[in-house]
Design an enzyme around this catalytic site. Structure first.
Site, PDB file in Angstrom:
ATOM      1  N   ASP A  54      89.675  78.491  45.492  1.00  0.00           N
ATOM      2  CA  ASP A  54      88.579  77.558  45.298  1.00  0.00           C
ATOM      3  C   ASP A  54      87.305  78.238  45.782  1.00  0.00           C
ATOM      4  O   ASP A  54      87.357  79.262  46.485  1.00  0.00           O
ATOM      5  CB  ASP A  54      88.867  76.281  46.094  1.00  0.00           C
ATOM      6  CG  ASP A  54      87.764  75.261  45.952  1.00  0.00           C
ATOM      7  OD1 ASP A  54      87.385  74.966  44.808  1.00  0.00           O
ATOM      8  OD2 ASP A  54      87.271  74.763  46.988  1.00  0.00           O
ATOM      9  N   ASP A  56      83.620  76.327  46.470  1.00  0.00           N
ATOM     10  CA  ASP A  56      82.850  75.505  47.406  1.00  0.00           C
ATOM     11  C   ASP A  56      83.718  75.105  48.598  1.00  0.00           C
ATOM     12  O   ASP A  56      84.771  74.491  48.430  1.00  0.00           O
ATOM     13  CB  ASP A  56      82.351  74.235  46.706  1.00  0.00           C
ATOM     14  CG  ASP A  56      81.415  74.533  45.551  1.00  0.00           C
ATOM     15  OD1 ASP A  56      80.271  74.925  45.820  1.00  0.00           O
ATOM     16  OD2 ASP A  56      81.837  74.387  44.384  1.00  0.00           O
TER      17      ASP A  56
END
Length: 340
Positions: A54, A56
């Site tokens: 991922d 953010d």
């Protein structure tokens, strides 16, 4: 857990690894994720060939790096690990993400980026979709649709200017060619947009797609909560009285797209994330190994609460491994970093 600025290294928190005996009165409890240590690092590193990470909350907060996340991923790539950047954020196209990765020191090509906007466009392409998409979202969705030759409308502010709601019957013109509604992050969410989306969804056969249902963004802020795409999707679902088909994590659709092009072995693939109900659950749904970092949404208190619960759905949120933040790995990847 006390929140700290992403620019400062957080104290590594102890994570329990004890497994509960079947005869224990604490049978309902689940084991907490295992902390990666010097003792188990070698077996951990040798257990995967591919990394899905991922962005953010794991690699950056907005435009600020989280520690030395870039050095960590670059080191894993130098060791022969294949790295893919897997994000629910639909505000940018894959080209935009390649530019951002380069600017922040990560090594990524367009083929290494998998965004929810890209998966949405690929889904429509696979469906042989020939109509127009109404977009409640930003440029990332529009650009990815354009790349597949799919026309769209929307994607800009639409504000109610007052007056009687009955006058909207004459003011609001619906595009007869729209056959799908796509909901992504939309800071211009408005009554008129929800009305327009729900009206399109009244049409027989109109597809209802969402990039993700994330509740909030992992943004370091002074007491402010930044609502995520989930609030946009829930608004439309409520009025349309039907659920959206979700493209992003934890849906397996994201892995299906990347698997189709790269033939990955799920058992030798590691998913890294900061949000357990999307990133980690995605990994579990796809049969991947999972690593949660506490530099974004999930906290140590969350992990302890889920482990102590007798709810199997909360147990499913627990990753295999845990780190305070991703660059904790550098102490084991490069001994020189241990003193940093």
């Amino acid at each position: 857990m006390t929140h700290q600025s992403p620019s400062h290294k957080q104290r590594r928190l102890p994570v329990a690894t004890k497994r509960i005996s079947k005869t224990s009165p604490e049978l309902a409890m689940a084991p907490l994720p295992a902390l990666i240590t010097r003792e188990n690092f070698k077996s951990f590193l040798e257990s995967f060939d591919t990394v899905l990470t991922d962005c953010d909350g794991v690699l950056w907060h907005e435009d600020r790096l989280i520690g030395q996340a870039h050095v960590t991923l670059n080191t894993l790539q130098a060791l022969g690990k294949k790295v893919f950047f897997v994000t629910n954020n639909s505000t940018k196209s894959r080209d935009d993400y390649v530019e951002k990765c380069g600017r922040l020191g990560f090594k990524a090509t367009k083929e290494d980026i998998l965004s929810s906007a890209y998966v949405l466009a690929q889904y429509l392409k696979q469906q042989g979709f020939q109509k127009k998409v109404y977009v409640m979202g930003m440029g990332g969705i529009v650009k990815e649709l354009q790349a597949e030759g799919i026309q769209s409308t929307g994607g800009e502010p639409e504000v109610y200017d007052g007056g009687s709601l009955s006058t909207l019957m004459d003011k609001m013109k619906l595009d007869p060619d729209v056959g799908a509604v796509a909901c992504g992050f939309d800071p211009y969410l408005s009554y008129l947009k929800v009305m327009r989306a729900a009206s399109y969804l009244e049409r027989p056969g109109c597809l209802f797609l969402a990039t993700n249902t994330d509740e909030r963004f992992p943004v370091a802020s002074k007491g402010l909560v930044y609502p995520g795409t989930g609030c946009v999707v829930r608004c439309v679902e409520t009025v349309a009285e039907r659920p959206a088909t979700v493209m992003g994590k934890p849906s397996t659709k994201m892995f299906s797209v990347i698997q189709e092009k790269n033939s990955l072995d799920p058992k030798r693939t590691l998913m890294i994330g900061d949000r357990c109900n999307t990133d980690i659950l995605f990994g579990k749904n796809c049969g991947l190994q999972t690593l949660v970092v506490l530099s974004g949404v999930t906290t140590q208190a969350d992990l302890e609460k889920w482990a102590a619960s007798d709810d199997p759905e909360q147990h499913a949120l627990l990753a295999d491994y845990c780190l305070t933040q991703l660059d904790d790995l550098l102490a084991f990847l490069d001994p020189k970093q241990e003193q940093c």
